[in-house]
Scaffold this active site. Structure first.
Site, PDB file in Angstrom:
ATOM      1  N   GLY A 139      -9.294   3.861   6.734  1.00 11.15           N
ATOM      2  CA  GLY A 139      -8.994   5.273   6.945  1.00 11.15           C
ATOM      3  C   GLY A 139      -7.538   5.557   7.267  1.00 11.15           C
ATOM      4  CG  PHE A 140      -6.343   6.464  10.037  1.00  2.00           C
ATOM      5  CD1 PHE A 140      -5.852   7.746   9.838  1.00  2.00           C
ATOM      6  CD2 PHE A 140      -7.670   6.311  10.439  1.00  2.00           C
ATOM      7  CE1 PHE A 140      -6.659   8.859  10.048  1.00  2.00           C
ATOM      8  CE2 PHE A 140      -8.489   7.417  10.664  1.00  2.00           C
ATOM      9  CZ  PHE A 140      -7.983   8.701  10.465  1.00  2.00           C
ATOM     10  N   GLY A 141      -3.363   3.792   7.896  1.00  2.00           N
ATOM     11  CA  GLY A 141      -2.407   2.697   7.927  1.00  2.00           C
ATOM     12  C   GLY A 141      -1.975   2.453   9.370  1.00  2.00           C
TER      13      GLY A 141
ATOM     14  CG  HIS B  33      -9.214   0.095  -0.938  1.00  2.00           C
ATOM     15  ND1 HIS B  33      -8.656  -0.154   0.303  1.00  2.00           N
ATOM     16  CD2 HIS B  33     -10.564   0.054  -0.744  1.00  2.00           C
ATOM     17  CE1 HIS B  33      -9.612  -0.323   1.203  1.00  2.00           C
ATOM     18  NE2 HIS B  33     -10.778  -0.192   0.593  1.00  2.00           N
TER      19      HIS B  33
ATOM     20  CG  MET C 143     -11.824  -2.827   4.529  1.00  2.00           C
ATOM     21  SD  MET C 143     -10.214  -2.369   3.850  1.00  2.00           S
ATOM     22  CE  MET C 143      -9.411  -1.606   5.268  1.00  2.00           C
TER      23      MET C 143
ATOM     24  CG  MET D 225     -11.455   3.190   1.698  1.00  2.00           C
ATOM     25  SD  MET D 225      -9.928   3.128   2.648  1.00  2.00           S
ATOM     26  CE  MET D 225      -8.752   3.201   1.319  1.00  2.00           C
TER      27      MET D 225
ATOM     28  CB  SER E 291      -0.906   0.022   1.231  1.00  2.00           C
ATOM     29  OG  SER E 291      -1.462   1.316   1.360  1.00  2.00           O
TER      30      SER E 291
ATOM     31  CG  HIS F 198      -3.764  -1.557  -1.880  1.00  2.00           C
ATOM     32  ND1 HIS F 198      -4.874  -2.269  -2.281  1.00  2.00           N
ATOM     33  CD2 HIS F 198      -4.173  -0.802  -0.831  1.00  2.00           C
ATOM     34  CE1 HIS F 198      -5.905  -1.972  -1.497  1.00  2.00           C
ATOM     35  NE2 HIS F 198      -5.506  -1.065  -0.617  1.00  2.00           N
TER      36      HIS F 198
ATOM     37  CG  MET G 267      -8.509   7.096   2.353  1.00  2.00           C
ATOM     38  SD  MET G 267      -7.548   7.141   3.874  1.00  2.00           S
ATOM     39  CE  MET G 267      -6.826   5.496   3.846  1.00  2.00           C
TER      40      MET G 267
ATOM     41  CG  ASP H 197      -6.270  -2.931   2.807  1.00  2.00           C
ATOM     42  OD1 ASP H 197      -5.222  -2.704   3.419  1.00  2.00           O
ATOM     43  OD2 ASP H 197      -6.866  -2.088   2.103  1.00  2.00           O
ATOM     44  N   GLY H 198      -5.194  -4.454   5.934  1.00  2.00           N
ATOM     45  CA  GLY H 198      -5.196  -3.833   7.255  1.00  2.00           C
ATOM     46  C   GLY H 198      -4.494  -4.682   8.293  1.00  2.00           C
ATOM     47  N   GLY H 199      -3.385  -4.199   8.798  1.00  2.00           N
ATOM     48  CA  GLY H 199      -2.673  -4.910   9.862  1.00  2.00           C
ATOM     49  C   GLY H 199      -2.017  -6.203   9.427  1.00  2.00           C
TER      50      GLY H 199
ATOM     51  N   GLY I   6       0.971  -2.188   4.126  1.00  2.00           N
ATOM     52  CA  GLY I   6       1.501  -0.826   4.064  1.00  2.00           C
ATOM     53  C   GLY I   6       2.659  -0.642   5.026  1.00  2.00           C
ATOM     54  CB  SER I   7       2.788   0.181   8.632  1.00  2.00           C
ATOM     55  OG  SER I   7       1.818  -0.742   9.024  1.00  2.00           O
TER      56      SER I   7
ATOM     57  CG  ASP J 127      -5.152   2.361   0.651  1.00  2.00           C
ATOM     58  OD1 ASP J 127      -6.097   1.556   0.549  1.00  2.00           O
ATOM     59  OD2 ASP J 127      -4.006   2.028   1.002  1.00  2.00           O
TER      60      ASP J 127
END
Ligand code: DX5
Ligand code: ZN
Length: 217
Positions: free
Chosen positions: A143-145, A67, A138, A69, A9, A34, A38, A176-178, A198-199, A36
Protein backbone atom coordinates in the site's frame (compact mmCIF):
# COMPACT_ATOMS: atom_id res chain seq x y z
CA UNK A 1 24.70 -13.12 -7.17
CA UNK A 2 24.79 -13.36 -10.94
CA UNK A 3 21.74 -12.20 -12.90
CA UNK A 4 20.07 -10.49 -9.98
CA UNK A 5 17.19 -8.45 -11.34
CA UNK A 6 16.77 -4.96 -9.89
CA UNK A 7 13.45 -3.20 -10.41
CA UNK A 8 13.16 0.36 -9.07
CA UNK A 9 9.60 1.14 -7.97
CA UNK A 10 8.27 4.19 -9.79
CA UNK A 11 5.89 4.82 -6.88
CA UNK A 12 8.73 6.83 -5.34
CA UNK A 13 9.62 8.65 -8.58
CA UNK A 14 8.95 12.35 -9.15
CA UNK A 15 5.57 12.41 -10.91
CA UNK A 16 6.08 16.05 -11.79
CA UNK A 17 9.08 15.01 -13.81
CA UNK A 18 8.39 11.40 -14.66
CA UNK A 19 10.20 11.37 -18.00
CA UNK A 20 13.44 12.39 -16.31
CA UNK A 21 13.19 9.44 -13.88
CA UNK A 22 12.28 7.03 -16.71
CA UNK A 23 15.38 8.18 -18.59
CA UNK A 24 17.51 7.78 -15.45
CA UNK A 25 16.36 4.14 -15.15
CA UNK A 26 17.03 3.61 -18.87
CA UNK A 27 20.62 4.83 -18.38
CA UNK A 28 21.19 2.94 -15.14
CA UNK A 29 22.10 -0.69 -14.40
CA UNK A 30 18.48 -1.43 -13.36
CA UNK A 31 16.73 -4.25 -15.20
CA UNK A 32 12.98 -3.57 -15.02
CA UNK A 33 10.55 -0.80 -14.17
CA UNK A 34 8.38 -1.86 -11.19
CA UNK A 35 4.91 -0.28 -11.41
CA UNK A 36 2.61 -0.44 -8.36
CA UNK A 37 -1.10 -0.35 -9.18
CA UNK A 38 -3.36 0.25 -6.14
CA UNK A 39 -7.15 0.44 -6.17
CA UNK A 40 -8.02 1.77 -2.70
CA UNK A 41 -9.90 -1.50 -1.99
CA UNK A 42 -7.31 -4.28 -1.88
CA UNK A 43 -4.90 -1.82 -0.26
CA UNK A 44 -5.65 1.42 1.59
CA UNK A 45 -4.12 3.61 -1.10
CA UNK A 46 -4.67 4.59 -4.74
CA UNK A 47 -1.68 5.02 -7.04
CA UNK A 48 -1.96 5.32 -10.83
CA UNK A 49 -3.50 3.46 -13.77
CA UNK A 50 -3.41 2.84 -17.51
CA UNK A 51 -2.56 6.36 -18.82
CA UNK A 52 0.53 6.62 -16.61
CA UNK A 53 1.70 3.09 -17.45
CA UNK A 54 1.23 3.79 -21.18
CA UNK A 55 3.24 6.98 -20.83
CA UNK A 56 6.06 5.18 -19.02
CA UNK A 57 5.98 2.47 -21.69
CA UNK A 58 6.42 5.10 -24.40
CA UNK A 59 9.83 6.11 -22.98
CA UNK A 60 10.95 2.95 -21.14
CA UNK A 61 13.67 0.89 -22.79
CA UNK A 62 13.40 -1.94 -20.24
CA UNK A 63 10.58 -4.39 -19.35
CA UNK A 64 7.59 -3.18 -17.35
CA UNK A 65 6.98 -5.26 -14.22
CA UNK A 66 3.40 -4.48 -13.16
CA UNK A 67 2.40 -5.31 -9.57
CA UNK A 68 -1.39 -5.31 -9.24
CA UNK A 69 -2.66 -4.55 -5.75
CA UNK A 70 -6.28 -4.64 -6.89
CA UNK A 71 -9.30 -6.86 -6.32
CA UNK A 72 -10.44 -9.13 -9.18
CA UNK A 73 -7.32 -8.53 -11.29
CA UNK A 74 -8.64 -11.00 -13.91
CA UNK A 75 -10.93 -8.23 -15.22
CA UNK A 76 -8.08 -6.22 -16.77
CA UNK A 77 -5.46 -8.65 -18.09
CA UNK A 78 -5.65 -7.66 -21.78
CA UNK A 79 -5.68 -3.98 -20.83
CA UNK A 80 -2.39 -4.31 -18.95
CA UNK A 81 -0.84 -6.08 -21.90
CA UNK A 82 -2.02 -3.24 -24.15
CA UNK A 83 -0.62 -0.68 -21.70
CA UNK A 84 2.83 -2.29 -22.08
CA UNK A 85 3.16 -4.79 -19.22
CA UNK A 86 5.76 -7.54 -19.77
CA UNK A 87 5.41 -9.19 -16.36
CA UNK A 88 2.02 -9.14 -14.62
CA UNK A 89 1.82 -10.00 -10.91
CA UNK A 90 -1.46 -10.57 -9.11
CA UNK A 91 -2.01 -11.09 -5.39
CA UNK A 92 -2.84 -14.58 -4.14
CA UNK A 93 -5.29 -12.96 -1.71
CA UNK A 94 -7.17 -11.18 -4.55
CA UNK A 95 -7.82 -14.20 -6.79
CA UNK A 96 -10.70 -16.65 -6.38
CA UNK A 97 -9.46 -18.71 -9.35
CA UNK A 98 -5.73 -18.17 -9.29
CA UNK A 99 -4.87 -21.03 -11.65
CA UNK A 100 -7.16 -19.64 -14.35
CA UNK A 101 -5.82 -16.11 -13.89
CA UNK A 102 -2.23 -17.34 -14.30
CA UNK A 103 -3.17 -19.09 -17.56
CA UNK A 104 -4.89 -15.93 -18.80
CA UNK A 105 -1.80 -13.81 -18.11
CA UNK A 106 0.40 -16.25 -20.02
CA UNK A 107 -2.10 -16.55 -22.88
CA UNK A 108 -2.00 -12.75 -23.20
CA UNK A 109 1.77 -13.00 -23.78
CA UNK A 110 3.11 -11.83 -20.42
CA UNK A 111 5.16 -13.49 -17.70
CA UNK A 112 2.97 -14.48 -14.77
CA UNK A 113 3.74 -13.60 -11.16
CA UNK A 114 1.88 -14.17 -7.90
CA UNK A 115 2.46 -12.02 -4.84
CA UNK A 116 2.03 -13.02 -1.20
CA UNK A 117 1.17 -10.64 1.62
CA UNK A 118 3.29 -10.98 4.78
CA UNK A 119 0.64 -13.18 6.45
CA UNK A 120 0.26 -15.62 3.52
CA UNK A 121 2.28 -18.84 3.66
CA UNK A 122 4.39 -19.93 0.69
CA UNK A 123 2.95 -23.44 1.21
CA UNK A 124 -0.27 -22.25 -0.45
CA UNK A 125 1.55 -21.95 -3.78
CA UNK A 126 2.64 -25.59 -3.97
CA UNK A 127 0.00 -26.59 -6.53
CA UNK A 128 0.58 -23.69 -8.93
CA UNK A 129 4.33 -23.27 -8.52
CA UNK A 130 5.29 -25.13 -11.74
CA UNK A 131 3.05 -22.70 -13.71
CA UNK A 132 4.67 -19.52 -12.43
CA UNK A 133 7.44 -17.33 -13.82
CA UNK A 134 7.76 -15.34 -10.61
CA UNK A 135 6.66 -15.17 -6.98
CA UNK A 136 6.74 -11.79 -5.27
CA UNK A 137 7.25 -12.00 -1.51
CA UNK A 138 5.93 -8.82 0.11
CA UNK A 139 8.27 -7.77 2.90
CA UNK A 140 5.91 -4.97 4.00
CA UNK A 141 2.12 -4.77 4.07
CA UNK A 142 1.33 -3.48 0.58
CA UNK A 143 0.00 0.00 0.00
CA UNK A 144 2.83 2.41 0.69
CA UNK A 145 6.48 3.01 -0.05
CA UNK A 146 9.02 3.76 2.65
CA UNK A 147 8.04 1.11 5.24
CA UNK A 148 10.40 -1.12 7.25
CA UNK A 149 11.39 -4.60 6.06
CA UNK A 150 9.59 -7.43 7.90
CA UNK A 151 12.31 -9.94 8.84
CA UNK A 152 10.08 -13.04 8.60
CA UNK A 153 10.22 -12.57 4.81
CA UNK A 154 13.72 -14.10 4.88
CA UNK A 155 12.35 -17.43 6.16
CA UNK A 156 9.67 -17.37 3.48
CA UNK A 157 12.25 -16.79 0.74
CA UNK A 158 14.37 -19.73 1.97
CA UNK A 159 11.37 -22.03 2.14
CA UNK A 160 10.11 -20.99 -1.29
CA UNK A 161 13.55 -21.44 -2.87
CA UNK A 162 13.68 -24.98 -1.49
CA UNK A 163 10.19 -25.68 -2.93
CA UNK A 164 11.17 -24.19 -6.30
CA UNK A 165 14.36 -26.28 -6.48
CA UNK A 166 12.07 -29.31 -6.70
CA UNK A 167 9.29 -28.12 -9.00
CA UNK A 168 10.41 -24.95 -10.81
CA UNK A 169 14.17 -24.28 -10.69
CA UNK A 170 13.90 -21.23 -13.00
CA UNK A 171 11.44 -19.45 -10.71
CA UNK A 172 12.19 -15.77 -10.11
CA UNK A 173 11.76 -14.89 -6.44
CA UNK A 174 11.18 -11.17 -6.12
CA UNK A 175 11.15 -9.25 -2.84
CA UNK A 176 9.32 -5.95 -2.42
CA UNK A 177 9.19 -3.56 0.52
CA UNK A 178 11.87 -2.00 2.68
CA UNK A 179 14.73 -3.22 0.47
CA UNK A 180 17.89 -1.12 0.89
CA UNK A 181 21.68 -1.29 0.76
CA UNK A 182 21.51 -2.41 4.42
CA UNK A 183 19.65 -5.67 3.74
CA UNK A 184 19.91 -6.47 0.01
CA UNK A 185 22.76 -8.96 0.39
CA UNK A 186 20.96 -10.91 3.10
CA UNK A 187 17.79 -11.07 0.96
CA UNK A 188 19.66 -12.42 -2.05
CA UNK A 189 21.60 -14.87 0.14
CA UNK A 190 18.23 -16.24 1.33
CA UNK A 191 17.36 -17.15 -2.28
CA UNK A 192 15.79 -14.10 -3.90
CA UNK A 193 16.97 -13.15 -7.40
CA UNK A 194 14.88 -10.04 -8.00
CA UNK A 195 14.67 -6.96 -5.79
CA UNK A 196 12.27 -4.03 -5.87
CA UNK A 197 13.43 -0.76 -4.33
CA UNK A 198 11.48 2.47 -4.21
CA UNK A 199 12.54 4.89 -1.51
CA UNK A 200 16.08 3.45 -1.34
CA UNK A 201 16.63 4.42 -5.00
CA UNK A 202 14.65 7.64 -5.38
CA UNK A 203 15.47 8.90 -1.87
CA UNK A 204 19.21 8.49 -2.50
CA UNK A 205 21.37 11.49 -3.21
CA UNK A 206 22.54 9.72 -6.36
CA UNK A 207 19.87 7.21 -7.54
CA UNK A 208 22.02 5.80 -10.35
CA UNK A 209 24.84 5.09 -7.92
CA UNK A 210 22.39 3.46 -5.47
CA UNK A 211 21.14 1.19 -8.29
CA UNK A 212 24.76 0.16 -8.88
CA UNK A 213 25.18 -0.64 -5.18
CA UNK A 214 21.93 -2.65 -5.01
CA UNK A 215 22.90 -4.62 -8.12
CA UNK A 216 26.02 -5.90 -6.29
CA UNK A 217 24.13 -8.21 -3.99
C1 DX5 B 1 4.34 -1.33 -1.67
C2 DX5 B 1 4.81 -1.49 -3.09
C3 DX5 B 1 6.25 -1.34 -3.26
C4 DX5 B 1 6.82 -0.01 -2.82
C5 DX5 B 1 8.19 -0.28 -2.27
O1 DX5 B 1 3.00 -1.66 -1.57
O2 DX5 B 1 4.45 -2.76 -3.61
O3 DX5 B 1 6.69 -1.66 -4.57
O4 DX5 B 1 6.89 0.94 -3.84
O5 DX5 B 1 8.68 0.85 -1.70
P1 DX5 B 1 9.95 0.83 -0.72
O6 DX5 B 1 11.08 0.23 -1.50
O7 DX5 B 1 10.13 2.27 -0.40
O8 DX5 B 1 9.57 -0.01 0.47
ZN1 ZN C 1 5.38 -3.37 -5.59
Amino acid sequence: MKNMILAPSMLSADFGNLKKDVEMINRSEADWFHLDIMDGVFVPNISFGFPVVKYINKYAEKPLDVHLMIVQPERYIEEWKNAGADILTVHYEACAHLHRTIQQIKAAGMKAGVSLNPHTSVDLLEDVLPELDMVLIMSVNPGFGGQSFIGQALNKIKKLRAMADKSNPDLIIQVDGGVSSKNHKEIVAAGANALVAGSAVFGAENPEEMIKILKKA
